[in-house]
Design an enzyme around this catalytic site. Structure first.
Site, PDB file in Angstrom:
ATOM      1  N   HIS A   1       0.855  -1.190   0.000  1.00  0.00           N
ATOM      2  CA  HIS A   1       0.000   0.000   0.000  1.00  0.00           C
ATOM      3  C   HIS A   1       0.886   1.235   0.000  1.00  0.00           C
ATOM      4  O   HIS A   1       1.856   1.307   0.754  1.00  0.00           O
ATOM      5  CB  HIS A   1      -0.904   0.024   1.242  1.00  0.00           C
ATOM      6  CG  HIS A   1      -1.726   1.277   1.326  1.00  0.00           C
ATOM      7  ND1 HIS A   1      -2.871   1.446   0.587  1.00  0.00           N
ATOM      8  CD2 HIS A   1      -1.537   2.426   2.005  1.00  0.00           C
ATOM      9  CE1 HIS A   1      -3.367   2.659   0.824  1.00  0.00           C
ATOM     10  NE2 HIS A   1      -2.580   3.270   1.682  1.00  0.00           N
TER      11      HIS A   1
ATOM     12  N   ASP B   1     -15.324   2.683   7.538  1.00  0.00           N
ATOM     13  CA  ASP B   1     -14.337   3.653   7.050  1.00  0.00           C
ATOM     14  C   ASP B   1     -14.965   4.573   6.012  1.00  0.00           C
ATOM     15  O   ASP B   1     -14.696   5.773   5.993  1.00  0.00           O
ATOM     16  CB  ASP B   1     -13.123   2.935   6.446  1.00  0.00           C
ATOM     17  CG  ASP B   1     -12.178   3.938   5.804  1.00  0.00           C
ATOM     18  OD1 ASP B   1     -11.658   4.789   6.546  1.00  0.00           O
ATOM     19  OD2 ASP B   1     -12.001   3.907   4.579  1.00  0.00           O
TER      20      ASP B   1
ATOM     21  N   ARG C   1     -14.760  12.880   7.982  1.00  0.00           N
ATOM     22  CA  ARG C   1     -13.447  13.498   8.247  1.00  0.00           C
ATOM     23  C   ARG C   1     -13.114  14.538   7.187  1.00  0.00           C
ATOM     24  O   ARG C   1     -12.561  15.594   7.475  1.00  0.00           O
ATOM     25  CB  ARG C   1     -12.355  12.419   8.289  1.00  0.00           C
ATOM     26  CG  ARG C   1     -12.419  11.572   9.551  1.00  0.00           C
ATOM     27  CD  ARG C   1     -11.514  10.356   9.427  1.00  0.00           C
ATOM     28  NE  ARG C   1     -10.146  10.718   9.146  1.00  0.00           N
ATOM     29  CZ  ARG C   1      -9.294   9.970   8.432  1.00  0.00           C
ATOM     30  NH1 ARG C   1      -9.682   8.808   7.929  1.00  0.00           N
ATOM     31  NH2 ARG C   1      -8.069  10.367   8.224  1.00  0.00           N
TER      32      ARG C   1
ATOM     33  N   SER D   1      -7.956   3.871   9.045  1.00  0.00           N
ATOM     34  CA  SER D   1      -8.633   3.930   7.752  1.00  0.00           C
ATOM     35  C   SER D   1      -7.905   3.047   6.729  1.00  0.00           C
ATOM     36  O   SER D   1      -8.511   2.211   6.048  1.00  0.00           O
ATOM     37  CB  SER D   1      -8.666   5.395   7.286  1.00  0.00           C
ATOM     38  OG  SER D   1      -9.090   5.499   5.961  1.00  0.00           O
TER      39      SER D   1
ATOM     40  N   LYS E   1      -9.007  -1.353   5.663  1.00  0.00           N
ATOM     41  CA  LYS E   1      -9.306  -1.795   4.293  1.00  0.00           C
ATOM     42  C   LYS E   1      -8.287  -2.833   3.827  1.00  0.00           C
ATOM     43  O   LYS E   1      -8.641  -3.856   3.258  1.00  0.00           O
ATOM     44  CB  LYS E   1      -9.286  -0.592   3.344  1.00  0.00           C
ATOM     45  CG  LYS E   1     -10.480   0.326   3.533  1.00  0.00           C
ATOM     46  CD  LYS E   1     -10.392   1.569   2.681  1.00  0.00           C
ATOM     47  CE  LYS E   1      -9.328   2.511   3.176  1.00  0.00           C
ATOM     48  NZ  LYS E   1      -9.485   3.903   2.839  1.00  0.00           N
TER      49      LYS E   1
END
Ligand code: URA
Length: 423
Positions: A82, A161, A168, A183, A187
């Protein structure tokens, strides 16, 4: 316990227990706790922070608000990467097939771009026919047959999320480390992976502008992954200048294809290899990633994955109407090729979206970018602008004027990998 008592406890700096966090997240996801109370808790977290234990409990509650793919349902050793997002970051596209060609399985759930940073899904969709919305059965079948699949987040993954992120975004509570960590990890850890390599970007084109913030985010991500029983490592990498030489969806896919042929810019190819080596190391797969990149095996995997997703590489990638070189005003060494300004220029051309509902133009962007430390002759292109003529020219020129600086004295190239943080 009433929601306002939990808000009060966090507001006053006390540590929430797992049950309180779970009750709040479940209540908000089901619509029993209203957005205004969730927003108040997010602001309390923003100011008071969270301990590593609280962050892990928040991540777990958000992950378990939706579907969690059982790693046992996917063949082989599973590993993913990621990135926190940067300009010209197309690395996932060559990386997933490369790691799959080395023998690990890569179940990759990616995002769309928002603001100046592009998303992998938008880039993949510049390949005619490529579907990011495979059904779960198609996703599993692609992983089984090819070893990698790159899809979008489904409505079932971490719905908590989705709701919280939307709040947010409009309550000035995005830049909070525990909220960002939970967050991202809720995921990523729902997709059935055993291990995760994180590429935390630091610099003008990144979320995290300085070392202290980037390190805190990287450490938070690693600690949370480890607390949840995963093998995790984070690299902090440079985002003061774009990664590679192309920014914009189809242009970045072209660069990804070059990397998959063992070519392409040294920095984006090098980072692809480094991340692949880290991913393989985490799951104990021995392979020579460099050889797999140059012998065509990674490219063949990519072709198979694209075909499985309905994409047609032979149909060609979209091309913009105009290609306009931006000449260097004088000879010298590139002292600045600012990621933020170049990302903004790409956004003005139509390569990104300012709001989630905006359409993007896959063909436009910037290519042939000169990198910091390189020498240019007067009039030699600093980059090439790919335009379909829809941008505001004054704003585009202003962004590109801010982007580059040329110096008489030699300039050291920027180091790409700043730090490695292990669990
Ligand atoms: N990316 C995410 O998915 N969540 C954040 O909070 C920030 C970046």
């Amino acid at each position: 316990m009433l929601p306002q008592w939990i808000i009060e406890k966090k507001r006053d700096g006390a540590e929430l227990d797992a049950g309180e966090i779970r009750a709040f997240i479940d209540g908000h996801t089901k619509g029993e706790i209203p957005d205004y109370q969730m927003s108040a808790l997010a602001m309390a977290i923003y100011f008071q922070g969270m301990t590593p234990r609280e962050t892990a409990d928040l991540t777990l509650a958000m992950m378990e608000s939706g579907k969690v793919i059982d790693p046992e349902s996917i063949r082989g050793v599973k590993v993913d990467k990621h990135s926190t997002g940067g300009i010209g970051d197309k690395i996932s596209i060559p990386l997933a097939p490369l790691v799959a060609a080395c023998g690990a399985t890569v179940p990759m759930i990616s995002g769309r771009g928002l603001g100046i940073t592009g998303g992998t899904l938008d880039k993949l969709e510049s390949i005619p026919g490529y579907r990011v919305d495979l059904s779960e059965e198609e996703f599993f079948a692609t992983l089984d047959e090819v070893g990698c699949s790159m899809i979008g987040q489904t409505a079932e993954i971490a719905p908590a999320d989705k709701k919280l992120y939307a709040l947010r975004d409009v309550t000035a509570t995005v830049p909070s480390i525990p909220l960002i960590v939970s967050s991202i990890m809720s995921k990523k850890l729902a997709e059935g992976t055993d291990a995760l390599v994180l590429d935390v970007k630091r610099g003008s084109g990144a979320f995290m502008k300085n070392s202290a913030d980037a390190r805190a985010l990287a450490q938070g991500l690693v600690d949370t992954g480890v607390a949840m029983g995963k093998k995790v490592v984070a690299l902090i990498t440079n985002m003061d200048q774009p990664l590679g030489r192309a920014v914009g969806n189809a242009l970045e896919v072209r660069e990804a294809l070059e990397i998959l042929r063992g070519e392409g810019p040294a920095d984006s190819r090098g980072l692809t290899l480094t991340l692949a080596e880290r991913m393989l190391e985490l799951v104990g797969v021995k392979a020579n990633a460099s050889t797999v990149l140059t012998n065509g095996a990674a490219f063949a995997k990519f072709e198979r994955m694209v075909a499985r997703h309905g994409g047609d590489l032979a149909a060609g990638l979209p091309v913009a109407e105009h290609q306009i070189p931006l000449p260097a005003p004088r000879p010298g060494y590139i002292a600045k090729a600012d990621a933020e300004a170049i990302g903004r220029a790409a956004l003005l051309l139509g390569a990104g979206r300012a709001k989630t509902t905006d359409a993007i133009d896959h063909a436009v962007g910037i290519s042939d970018l000169k990198k910091v430390g390189e020498f240019v002759e007067q009039g030699e292109p600093l980059c090439v602008i790919h335009s379909n003529g829809r941008e505001n020219e004054t704003q585009l020129r202003a962004a590109l004027d801010r982007a580059f600086a040329v110096s008489d004295a030699p300039v050291e190239p920027k180091e790409l990998i700043h730090e490695i943080i292990t669990g």
